[in-house]
Design a protein around this motif. Structure first.
Motif, PDB file in Angstrom:
ATOM      1  N   ALA A   1       9.359 -13.885  -6.642  1.00  0.00           N
ATOM      2  CA  ALA A   1       9.778 -12.761  -7.491  1.00  0.00           C
ATOM      3  C   ALA A   1      11.200 -12.938  -8.013  1.00  0.00           C
ATOM      4  O   ALA A   1      11.498 -12.577  -9.144  1.00  0.00           O
TER       5      ALA A   1
ATOM      6  N   GLN B   1      12.903   4.059 -11.110  1.00  0.00           N
ATOM      7  CA  GLN B   1      12.226   3.820 -12.379  1.00  0.00           C
ATOM      8  C   GLN B   1      11.370   4.998 -12.839  1.00  0.00           C
ATOM      9  O   GLN B   1      11.416   5.394 -13.984  1.00  0.00           O
TER      10      GLN B   1
ATOM     11  N   ALA C   1       7.449   1.675 -19.766  1.00  0.00           N
ATOM     12  CA  ALA C   1       7.931   0.826 -18.674  1.00  0.00           C
ATOM     13  C   ALA C   1       7.798  -0.655 -19.008  1.00  0.00           C
ATOM     14  O   ALA C   1       7.905  -1.498 -18.135  1.00  0.00           O
TER      15      ALA C   1
ATOM     16  N   HIS D   1       1.438  -0.792  -5.131  1.00  0.00           N
ATOM     17  CA  HIS D   1       2.864  -0.988  -4.854  1.00  0.00           C
ATOM     18  C   HIS D   1       3.261  -2.457  -4.912  1.00  0.00           C
ATOM     19  O   HIS D   1       4.441  -2.773  -4.874  1.00  0.00           O
ATOM     20  N   GLU D   2       2.295  -3.339  -4.978  1.00  0.00           N
ATOM     21  CA  GLU D   2       2.631  -4.761  -5.067  1.00  0.00           C
ATOM     22  C   GLU D   2       2.847  -5.208  -6.512  1.00  0.00           C
ATOM     23  O   GLU D   2       3.162  -6.360  -6.764  1.00  0.00           O
ATOM     24  N   LEU D   3       2.634  -4.305  -7.441  1.00  0.00           N
ATOM     25  CA  LEU D   3       2.827  -4.660  -8.847  1.00  0.00           C
ATOM     26  C   LEU D   3       4.148  -4.078  -9.350  1.00  0.00           C
ATOM     27  O   LEU D   3       4.618  -3.073  -8.836  1.00  0.00           O
ATOM     28  N   SER D   4       4.690  -4.701 -10.365  1.00  0.00           N
ATOM     29  CA  SER D   4       5.912  -4.136 -10.949  1.00  0.00           C
ATOM     30  C   SER D   4       5.526  -2.939 -11.812  1.00  0.00           C
ATOM     31  O   SER D   4       4.352  -2.756 -12.147  1.00  0.00           O
TER      32      SER D   4
ATOM     33  N   GLU E   1      15.868   1.274 -14.834  1.00  0.00           N
ATOM     34  CA  GLU E   1      15.268   1.913 -16.008  1.00  0.00           C
ATOM     35  C   GLU E   1      15.462   3.422 -16.026  1.00  0.00           C
ATOM     36  O   GLU E   1      14.507   4.178 -16.105  1.00  0.00           O
TER      37      GLU E   1
ATOM     38  N   ILE F   1       4.320 -15.341  -4.317  1.00  0.00           N
ATOM     39  CA  ILE F   1       4.935 -14.958  -5.579  1.00  0.00           C
ATOM     40  C   ILE F   1       6.441 -15.094  -5.441  1.00  0.00           C
ATOM     41  O   ILE F   1       7.040 -14.463  -4.578  1.00  0.00           O
TER      42      ILE F   1
ATOM     43  N   THR G   1      13.426  -5.214 -10.412  1.00  0.00           N
ATOM     44  CA  THR G   1      13.372  -4.174  -9.394  1.00  0.00           C
ATOM     45  C   THR G   1      13.559  -4.790  -8.007  1.00  0.00           C
ATOM     46  O   THR G   1      14.248  -4.226  -7.156  1.00  0.00           O
TER      47      THR G   1
ATOM     48  N   GLU H   1      11.717  -9.731 -18.731  1.00  0.00           N
ATOM     49  CA  GLU H   1      10.290  -9.558 -18.778  1.00  0.00           C
ATOM     50  C   GLU H   1       9.837  -8.546 -17.725  1.00  0.00           C
ATOM     51  O   GLU H   1      10.456  -8.456 -16.677  1.00  0.00           O
ATOM     52  N   SER H   2       8.748  -7.847 -17.967  1.00  0.00           N
ATOM     53  CA  SER H   2       8.299  -6.993 -16.879  1.00  0.00           C
ATOM     54  C   SER H   2       7.611  -7.872 -15.840  1.00  0.00           C
ATOM     55  O   SER H   2       6.882  -8.799 -16.163  1.00  0.00           O
TER      56      SER H   2
ATOM     57  N   SER I   1       9.594  -9.639 -13.847  1.00  0.00           N
ATOM     58  CA  SER I   1      10.484 -10.785 -13.660  1.00  0.00           C
ATOM     59  C   SER I   1      11.394 -10.624 -12.444  1.00  0.00           C
ATOM     60  O   SER I   1      12.267 -11.449 -12.229  1.00  0.00           O
ATOM     61  N   GLY I   2      11.215  -9.574 -11.672  1.00  0.00           N
ATOM     62  CA  GLY I   2      11.976  -9.451 -10.432  1.00  0.00           C
ATOM     63  C   GLY I   2      13.213  -8.585 -10.521  1.00  0.00           C
ATOM     64  O   GLY I   2      14.038  -8.581  -9.612  1.00  0.00           O
TER      65      GLY I   2
ATOM     66  N   PHE J   1       7.248 -13.205  -2.111  1.00  0.00           N
ATOM     67  CA  PHE J   1       6.244 -12.302  -1.525  1.00  0.00           C
ATOM     68  C   PHE J   1       4.973 -13.080  -1.256  1.00  0.00           C
ATOM     69  O   PHE J   1       4.607 -13.965  -2.016  1.00  0.00           O
TER      70      PHE J   1
ATOM     71  N   MET K   1       1.021 -12.512  -0.985  1.00  0.00           N
ATOM     72  CA  MET K   1       0.050 -11.488  -1.350  1.00  0.00           C
ATOM     73  C   MET K   1      -1.343 -11.925  -0.978  1.00  0.00           C
ATOM     74  O   MET K   1      -1.635 -13.111  -0.893  1.00  0.00           O
TER      75      MET K   1
HETATM   76  N1  LIG Z   1       5.807  -5.485  -2.141  1.00  0.00           N
HETATM   77  C1  LIG Z   1       5.359  -6.475  -2.911  1.00  0.00           C
HETATM   78  N2  LIG Z   1       4.391  -7.300  -2.468  1.00  0.00           N
HETATM   79  C2  LIG Z   1       3.955  -8.329  -3.235  1.00  0.00           C
HETATM   80  N3  LIG Z   1       4.416  -8.612  -4.460  1.00  0.00           N
HETATM   81  C3  LIG Z   1       5.388  -7.839  -4.967  1.00  0.00           C
HETATM   82  C4  LIG Z   1       5.916  -6.742  -4.223  1.00  0.00           C
HETATM   83  N4  LIG Z   1       6.866  -6.133  -4.985  1.00  0.00           N
HETATM   84  C5  LIG Z   1       6.919  -6.831  -6.154  1.00  0.00           C
HETATM   85  N5  LIG Z   1       6.033  -7.851  -6.142  1.00  0.00           N
HETATM   86  C6  LIG Z   1       5.848  -8.841  -7.221  1.00  0.00           C
HETATM   87  O1  LIG Z   1       7.096  -9.380  -7.579  1.00  0.00           O
HETATM   88  C7  LIG Z   1       7.186  -9.570  -8.989  1.00  0.00           C
HETATM   89  C8  LIG Z   1       8.432  -8.888  -9.538  1.00  0.00           C
HETATM   90  O2  LIG Z   1       8.293  -7.471  -9.480  1.00  0.00           O
HETATM   91  P1  LIG Z   1       9.437  -6.447  -9.878  1.00  0.00           P
HETATM   92  O3  LIG Z   1       8.940  -5.086  -9.539  1.00  0.00           O
HETATM   93  O4  LIG Z   1      10.718  -6.870  -9.297  1.00  0.00           O
HETATM   94  O5  LIG Z   1       9.476  -6.634 -11.472  1.00  0.00           O
HETATM   95  P2  LIG Z   1      10.384  -5.936 -12.564  1.00  0.00           P
HETATM   96  O6  LIG Z   1      11.205  -6.981 -13.191  1.00  0.00           O
HETATM   97  O7  LIG Z   1      11.094  -4.774 -11.995  1.00  0.00           O
HETATM   98  O8  LIG Z   1       9.311  -5.474 -13.621  1.00  0.00           O
HETATM   99  P3  LIG Z   1       9.216  -4.127 -14.506  1.00  0.00           P
HETATM  100  O9  LIG Z   1      10.111  -4.324 -15.653  1.00  0.00           O
HETATM  101  O10 LIG Z   1       7.792  -4.129 -14.944  1.00  0.00           O
HETATM  102  O11 LIG Z   1       9.563  -2.982 -13.630  1.00  0.00           O
HETATM  103  C9  LIG Z   1       5.866  -9.069  -9.577  1.00  0.00           C
HETATM  104  O12 LIG Z   1       5.049 -10.179  -9.842  1.00  0.00           O
HETATM  105  C10 LIG Z   1       5.276  -8.210  -8.478  1.00  0.00           C
HETATM  106  O13 LIG Z   1       3.870  -8.285  -8.512  1.00  0.00           O
END
Ligand SMILES: Nc1ncnc2c1ncn2[C@@H]1O[C@H](COP(=O)(O)OP(=O)(O)OP(=O)(O)O)[C@@H](O)[C@H]1O
Ligand SMILES: Nc1ncnc2c1ncn2[C@@H]1O[C@H](COP(=O)(O)OP(=O)(O)OP(=O)(O)O)[C@@H](O)[C@H]1O
Ligand code: SF4
Ligand SMILES: [Mg+2]
Ligand SMILES: [Mg+2]
Lengths: 285, 304, 342
Positions: free
Chosen positions: B29, B100, C191, C160-163, B183, B27, B56, B50-51, B53-54, B16, B18
């Motif tokens: 992901a 989620q 979460a 929306h850019e954060l997990s 989740e 990033i 989702t 890890e939260s 960690s990609g 990604f 950003m």
């Molecule tokens: N649309 C987006 N634009 C920019 N960055 C993104 C986007 N979607 C996700 N990210 C980044 O990608 C990384 C992975 O996110 P992701 O949502 O896959 O995590 P996750 O493993 O599902 O975490 P969690 O357990 O907290 O849900 C994070 O650093 C997040 O900020």
């Protein structure tokens, strides 16, 4: 549907006032269908009579009964404003939601046209149309032309809301529930932009009716069609204020202000119906 | 040649970008993730990590909402990203997601049952009200709800758990062969959590549905999964059969994860301490350099 | 009592709806009496839709119609001054919000505006209550984010850019950055991965101990309760059925529902079938008469159907609402082990 209306009347004073005001004006304009006189005929009665039991709104210097004359004027003006608002809303909703939801090159193309329409000055264009079409320029054509210019700002506003909605999880959920893009746009996202649509529809009606009045007063419309604008055109033409026929100007202005106020209140209270959370808040309070 | 795997994920990465024009930041992901799910043996495939960690992001690529930056994802031998129109709709009926956050999964301005009705209409070709309500009610019964409780309700009138169960029921309507559950139980209480997890097990055993189960809950993962991958900062650090890995993790991050699971032994003493993750090398550089190497019990562990 | 920071007496709060012809009353909080002392973490556990969120919405003075307080008092004591948030005006509540009382909502997206960057949300909520210069403010915010393992970069991101877990931590940061005396947290760690969860819980505990503040902590996750809370209340169908020091709940619970809850916890290395409760959670619109647990209670007797058991005080700060709490019943009688509901 009826119970929605009843609840709005019961819980929402703005809505009630709006309904009354707009209802009065609409009823007034509908009386035109029962009019005993032809609105285009002149010198059918004694000119320059002040309001009285016989002539409620008086008569003008052209020998027309203002009451009946104005019923036609309001019918045409309301219809005109409504047409412009509806047409331009359709364009702005379609463009805004599509650009926001689909994104990518669709978005870029649509916003390119959007910017072109923002940049074009509308007043000279309308005058140009007047000179080209002359007597062919009826209300419907004028409404169409104005609708083509009344959408770009609102489309951009709607797009920005749609852009935010696109990333919400429920949009993705809807995709996997098999909803088509059109359904997502018109059923899932439209309710979010409805408050914008209603409030901009108001602004749009004020804008289009105001522009019509301006054009008419300057004589750039078909002055034989009775509208609020042409009524004022003729009043001005006969120097109504100077010769003391004040009712020829004051009455239409009062009525048009009532219209605007009523529509405004309606728009505000409709927003509340659209958002169930604020609706519940009001009913609970 | 044998039939292609049900789902084939090969060297998939997602990057990604950003930030604005001035401060661009990339990033990574998801980083070169590979695994395959077979058609013959439906399984519960768990992704833990890890939260951030990609997980989702990976899930979104699997059900085709995102395209990978590099690598490929194939469902029954065909590229997922390339499917369009009716073909895409057919794919969606086969691979259904569960999201989620149940509070976000339903439009706050709309009644929740329209999602169920729409699924029944589009994927089961149900035409009449009765045709739609049959499968809807059945699916809701699987999750301990009934159509009567859900019909006509707005999302803000239901609790988090009720919403999540409704979302699971919705995914079940089209009788998918893969469910990607991101989740799905993090919002529900322990006894319901076990009920849903057991439901997943039953779906696997009786209906042959493969479930990709993304979770933070190691206990339920241990309880139901067949295989597991553990992710950190977009990389797979350990992958293989679930129980041996969770019993004796080998990668330092997996070990940290297991250590951090809250225990009941000191209940009420308020003795909680930091996880001590600073002591484990969690830097991205170490991960990028490493490679997945086979280890005992048929697992792969990142070393390097 | 002097060191009570919050006292709730006979609180009843219902969702009362009468719209478009249909009447509905959901008794989400029904006759709750409890208190929270200074410098403690008070946990609330209970199954989904038992009214946990509803209850703490009242505590946080965040109620909106159709949710309404029908009866009872909710009194806080900040700096020795009592304020009854159940009856206080909006402006009085605004004065204590964020500075004294902060609320971490369930479902973190709702406080974060999807079209604005995280940074502006911090500015909106925390800048004024903190009363710092701009530079110092951002420094403090970044330091606080670091404590939650978040990089300063998240401030520039859109939600929306954060997990999911990052968003969750952002909302925790938002609620704790002003260092309030009373923190209300609704499922703040659901979460998060277990490593971050542990750190966040430890952080909440540290902040709480450093400031001597009180926390009301709602989650259905019993392992979280086991590790952070000092006292724990178990809620069933809108009522507290048992309340005791956390240790007592895990070792010597008296209410059959609590005993069931504790026994059904899954652990790594254990694949034995877990007991599950028969039946469904009761509808709060038509709660069962008598003890609300009776339709699912394996040891219910005739009396339970008719009378409502009161929450009785026992030694050791232990309160239980069950007619059979004093009988010594073996575990097998209370837990019917079988395959969970289909
Ligand atoms: N649309 C987006 N634009 C920019 N960055 C993104 C986007 N979607 C996700 N990210 C980044 O990608 C990384 C992975 O996110 P992701 O949502 O896959 O995590 P996750 O493993 O599902 O975490 P969690 O357990 O907290 O849900 C994070 O650093 C997040 O900020
Ligand atoms: N705005 C509302 N209008 C009507 N009913 C509501 C509303 N909000 C909640 N309820 C109902 O009140 C009951 C209690 O809900 P609440 O959100 O307090 O549960 P909870 O214990 O927090 O559950 P969870 O663990 O799933 O979050 C539920 O039956 C729910 O359907
Ligand atoms: S009062 Fe009766 S029904 Fe209620 S928990 Fe006790 S034994 Fe069971
Ligand atoms: Mg995630
Ligand atoms: Mg809740």
């Amino acid at each position: 549907m009826f119970s929605v209306f009843r609840d709005l009347i019961r819980y929402n004073i703005e809505f009630t006032i709006g309904v009354v005001l707009v209802g009065v004006i609409v009823a007034f304009s509908l009386l035109s269908f029962a009019s005993p006189v032809d609105p285009t005929a002149i010198y059918t009665t004694i000119p320059d009579m002040p309001p009285s039991a016989e002539f409620w709104f008086g008569t003008n210097s052209r020998g027309q009964d203002l009451f009946w004359q104005l019923t036609f004027a309001f019918r045409n003006t309301l219809f005109f404003g409504l047409t412009v608002a509806v047409l331009s809303r359709i364009i702005s909703i379609t463009v805004g939601l599509t650009a926001g939801y689909l994104g990518g090159w669709t978005d870029r193309t649509l916003m390119f046209f959007n910017d072109i329409f923002v940049a074009i000055p509308i007043f000279p264009i309308l005058i140009l149309f007047y000179f080209v079409l002359r007597n062919n320029l009826d209300m419907m054509k004028l409404a169409l032309i104005m609708a083509c210019f009344g959408w770009p700002f609102d489309a951009r506003l709607i797009r920005s809301v749609a852009l935010g909605l696109k990333h919400r999880e429920f949009t993705r959920h809807a995709v996997f529930a098999g909803m088509s893009p059109a359904r997502i746009m018109y059923e899932e996202h439209l309710p979010y932009v409805m408050p914008i649509v209603f409030s901009t529809a108001m602004a749009n009606m004020i804008w289009s009716i105001g522009l019509e009045v301006t054009l008419a007063v300057l004589g750039f419309t078909n002055i034989n069609v009775p509208t609020v604008g042409t009524a004022l055109y003729w009043a001005n033409n006969h120097s109504a204020m100077v010769v003391g026929v004040w009712w020829w100007i004051v009455i239409p202005v009062v009525l048009i202000v009532m219209t605007f106020l009523g529509l405004f209140l309606l728009a505000v209270s409709m927003n509340e119906y659209i958002d169930p959370r604020s609706r519940l808040r009001r009913m609970g309070a | 040649m044998s039939a292609p795997p049900l789902l084939d994920v090969r060297d998939v990465s997602k990057v990604f970008t950003m930030g604005g024009v001035l401060s661009r930041k990339q990033i990574r992901a998801v980083n070169e993730v590979s695994f395959a799910l077979s058609t013959e043996t439906p399984e519960i495939f768990t992704i833990i990590g890890e939260s951030g960690s990609g997980k989702t992001t990976l899930a979104r690529m699997i059900f085709g909402s995102d395209v990978p930056t590099s690598g490929e994802l194939k469902f029954e031998g065909r590229d997922i990203a390339a499917r369009r129109g009716a073909d895409r709709l057919a794919f969606m009926a086969r691979v259904q997601p569960i999201f989620q956050n149940p509070f976000e999964a339903f439009n706050p301005l709309k009644r929740v049952d329209r999602y169920l009705a729409s699924t029944a209409r589009r994927f089961l070709n149900a035409r009449t009200e009765a045709e739609m309500e049959g499968p809807m009610d059945e699916a809701l019964h699987h999750v301990g709800l009934s159509l009567k409780e859900v019909k006509g309700r707005f999302p803000h009138e239901l609790s988090g758990g009720q919403l999540q169960r409704t979302a699971i029921a919705r995914a079940l309507i089209s009788q998918p062969s893969v469910i990607v559950a991101d989740e799905p139980v993090s919002m529900v209480d322990a006894s319901l959590r076990m009920a849903i997890v057991n439901l997943f097990k039953r779906l696997r055993d009786e209906l042959g549905v493969t479930i990709i189960y993304i979770t933070h809950d190691l206990a339920t993962a241990y309880y139901i999964s067949d295989r597991i991958i553990i992710m950190q900062k977009g990389h797979v650090v350990e992958m293989g059969p679930a129980r041996p890995i969770l019993e004796a993790p080998q990668h330092p991050y997996s070990q940290l994860l297991k250590r951090s699971v809250l225990s009941f032994d000191d209940a009420g003493r308020g003795l909680i301490t930091r996880s001590g993750r600073e002591e484990v090398d969690t830097s991205a550089e170490a991960l990028v350099k490493g490679r997945l190497e086979p280890a005992e019990d048929g697992r792969l562990v990142r070393v390097g | 009592m002097a060191d009570d920071i919050l006292t709730v007496e006979g609180l009843k709060a219902y969702y009362q709806m009468n719209y478009f012809g249909v009447e509905r009353e959901v008794r989400a909080v029904d006759d709750v009496t409890m208190r929270v002392m200074a410098n403690e973490i008070y946990g609330i556990a209970g199954e989904s839709s038992s009214g946990k969120t509803s209850f703490i919405k009242v505590l946080a003075a965040a109620i909106r119609p159709p949710f309404r307080i029908v009866d009872g008092r909710v009194t806080y004591r900040f700096n020795g001054k009592p304020i009854d948030v159940a009856h206080a005006g909006e402006d009085e509540i605004a004065k204590i919000r964020w500075k004294h009382l902060s609320y971490i909502m369930q479902g973190s997206m709702s406080v974060l505006n999807p079209v604005r960057r995280v940074r502006s949300t911090f500015e909106d909520f925390a800048f004024r209550p903190m009363g710092l210069k701009r530079d110092a403010f951002w420094e403090a915010v970044e330091a606080h984010l670091a404590r939650l393992h978040l990089e300063p970069g998240v401030l520039r991101a859109y939600p929306h850019e954060l997990s999911g877990g990052m968003r969750q931590r952002v909302t925790i940061a938002l609620a704790t950055v002003c260092r309030p005396e009373f923190i209300i947290a609704d499922e703040p760690t659901t979460a998060l991965d277990v490593v971050v969860q542990k750190d966040v819980l430890a952080m909440i505990r540290e902040v709480q101990q450093a400031l001597g503040s009180s926390v009301v902590f709602v989650t259905h996750d019993m392992s979280v309760h086991a590790n952070v809370t000092d006292r724990l209340a178990i809620v069933y169908a809108g009522r507290i059925v048992e309340e005791a020091p956390t240790r007592t709940i895990f070792t010597a619970a008296r209410h059959p529902y609590t005993r069931h809850l504790v026994a059904s916890l899954p652990r790594i290395g254990d694949t034995s079938p877990k007991p599950s409760l028969e039946g469904r959670p009761p509808s709060l619109a038509e709660p069962p008469a008598g003890c609300r647990f009776h339709p699912r209670c394996p040891i219910a007797v005739e009396r339970c159907r008719r009378e409502v058991p009161v929450l009785e005080e026992r030694p050791g700060g232990h309160r239980v609402a069950c007619f059979r709490a004093d009988e010594a019943l073996p575990a097998e009688k209370i837990l019917n082990v079988e395959e969970p509901l289909s």
